[in-house]
Design a protein around this motif. Structure first.
Motif, mmCIF file in Angstrom:
data_model
loop_
_atom_site.group_PDB
_atom_site.id
_atom_site.type_symbol
_atom_site.label_atom_id
_atom_site.label_comp_id
_atom_site.label_asym_id
_atom_site.label_seq_id
_atom_site.Cartn_x
_atom_site.Cartn_y
_atom_site.Cartn_z
ATOM 1 N N ASN A 107 2.540 22.488 9.978
ATOM 2 C CA ASN A 107 2.674 21.378 10.919
ATOM 3 C C ASN A 107 4.137 21.221 11.351
ATOM 4 N N ASP A 108 4.342 20.381 12.353
ATOM 5 C CA ASP A 108 5.671 20.287 12.957
ATOM 6 C C ASP A 108 5.727 19.008 13.791
ATOM 7 N N PHE A 109 6.913 18.424 13.902
ATOM 8 C CA PHE A 109 7.077 17.263 14.779
ATOM 9 C C PHE A 109 8.333 17.435 15.625
ATOM 10 N N GLU A 110 8.219 17.134 16.917
ATOM 11 C CA GLU A 110 9.373 17.191 17.823
ATOM 12 C C GLU A 110 9.457 15.883 18.595
ATOM 13 N N HIS A 111 10.680 15.425 18.815
ATOM 14 C CA HIS A 111 10.927 14.272 19.685
ATOM 15 C C HIS A 111 11.994 14.677 20.688
ATOM 16 N N TYR A 112 11.759 14.398 21.960
ATOM 17 C CA TYR A 112 12.754 14.674 22.998
ATOM 18 C C TYR A 112 13.086 13.369 23.705
ATOM 19 N N ALA A 113 14.331 12.930 23.548
ATOM 20 C CA ALA A 113 14.764 11.665 24.156
ATOM 21 C C ALA A 113 14.908 11.829 25.663
#
Ligand code: MN
Length: 304
Positions: free
Chosen positions: A139-145
């Motif tokens: 699994n993986d999590f990304e956030h792009y502001a």
């Protein structure tokens, strides 16, 4: 009797009504899946959430729940929400920012009010089916502001996933696809990838493509073939465009799981029901959400 639009592939959509549903405490219009179109590219789920009035403590009250075989995309056009997951992530999301969580073999998350924001909440929650090559992996999590933005005719476009006219989102994607947010105030020509099928979800306002009016509460499905749309604006509109190469693998979707067989869905159900380590733990003040018993197990259970 066929007019010109009927003869142009990719310009004459099927307009399919969304289904009303309740997610947590928020009313949603579910544009995907549709009975006749389970997927658009790898996009397999689209919930237009709200607009709803939320408070610091009540709103998107979605307790911990698991996913497998898909990536979730959370995109807000108004308001704020808080994401927590079993990777240990705690991420506030605001309009213009992207949360992308890839489940792989398993992940769990909660979507909560922020403790600070009061007002209107509106956005779209999307799922992307993962291909065989990645769906059993981590699994993986990304956030792009911030995401790439560009001017397209009388439209401010934001690239959520994929690319258009050289503007490329940094977000991960495992198959060829695109996701765009269009803020439309006048006629706009938009290039398409002719091998992609497309889905259009209007969040606000009204547009027309090839003479077909598209408004909130529906999915407009376009088969592959066209290389350009002219979007006309009936009312200034906020529009989500989803596109991709038709997903080559037949998927099975049940509850929060995307798999390929009933046995895989049963295994995911049992793992969550038993709270085993597959999906990890989420720190949340909301109660974990139990899956319903799969209908294909009910007979066996009742016989016990
Ligand atoms: Mn979820």
């Amino acid at each position: 009797m066929a007019d010109t639009a009927d003869e142009l592939p990719g310009l004459n959509p099927e307009v399919l009504p969304s289904h009303q549903a309740l997610v947590g405490a928020i009313e949603v219009r579910r544009a995907l899946p549709q009975r006749t179109h389970r997927t658009v590219g790898a996009w397999c789920f689209a919930d237009h959430m709200g607009p709803a009035a939320v408070t610091e403590e009540r709103g998107l009250d979605i307790g911990p729940h698991p996913h497998t075989g898909l990536a979730t995309v959370t995109w807000l056009i108004e308001g704020e929400a808080l994401h927590r997951d079993s990777l240990g992530t705690e991420q506030l999301i605001r309009p213009g920012q992207l949360n992308l969580m890839t489940a792989g073999f398993g992940v769990a998350h909660a979507e909560e009010p922020t403790g600070a924001y009061r007002g209107t909440l509106e956005g779209i929650q999307l799922w992307i089916a993962q291909p065989e090559a990645t769906r059993h992996l981590d699994n993986d999590f990304e956030h792009y502001a911030e995401l790439p933005r560009l001017q397209l005719g009388a439209c401010d476009a934001t690239v959520l996933v994929g690319d258009i006219l050289g503007a490329t989102s940094p977000a991960r994607h495992d198959t060829a696809l695109v996701g765009l947010d269009l803020d439309l105030h006048g006629p706009t020509e938009m290039p398409l990838v002719a091998t992609y099928e497309y889905g259009v979800v209007v969040l606000r306002g009204a547009i027309s493509i090839g003479g077909t009016v598209i408004e909130p509460g529906s999915l407009a499905y376009f088969a592959p073939g066209a290389d350009e749309w002219r979007l006309d604006v009936r009312e200034p509109a906020r529009v989500i465009v989803l596109g991709g190469v038709p997903f080559p693998e037949p998927i099975m979707m049940w509850w929060n799981f995307v798999a390929r067989s009933r046995d895989e869905l049963t295994a995911a159900y049992l793992a969550w029901a038993g709270r085993d380590e597959r999906f990890g733990k989420v720190s949340s003040r909301f109660a974990s959400i139990d899956a319903p018993v799969p209908f294909w197990l009910l007979g066996e259970r009742d016989r016990v």
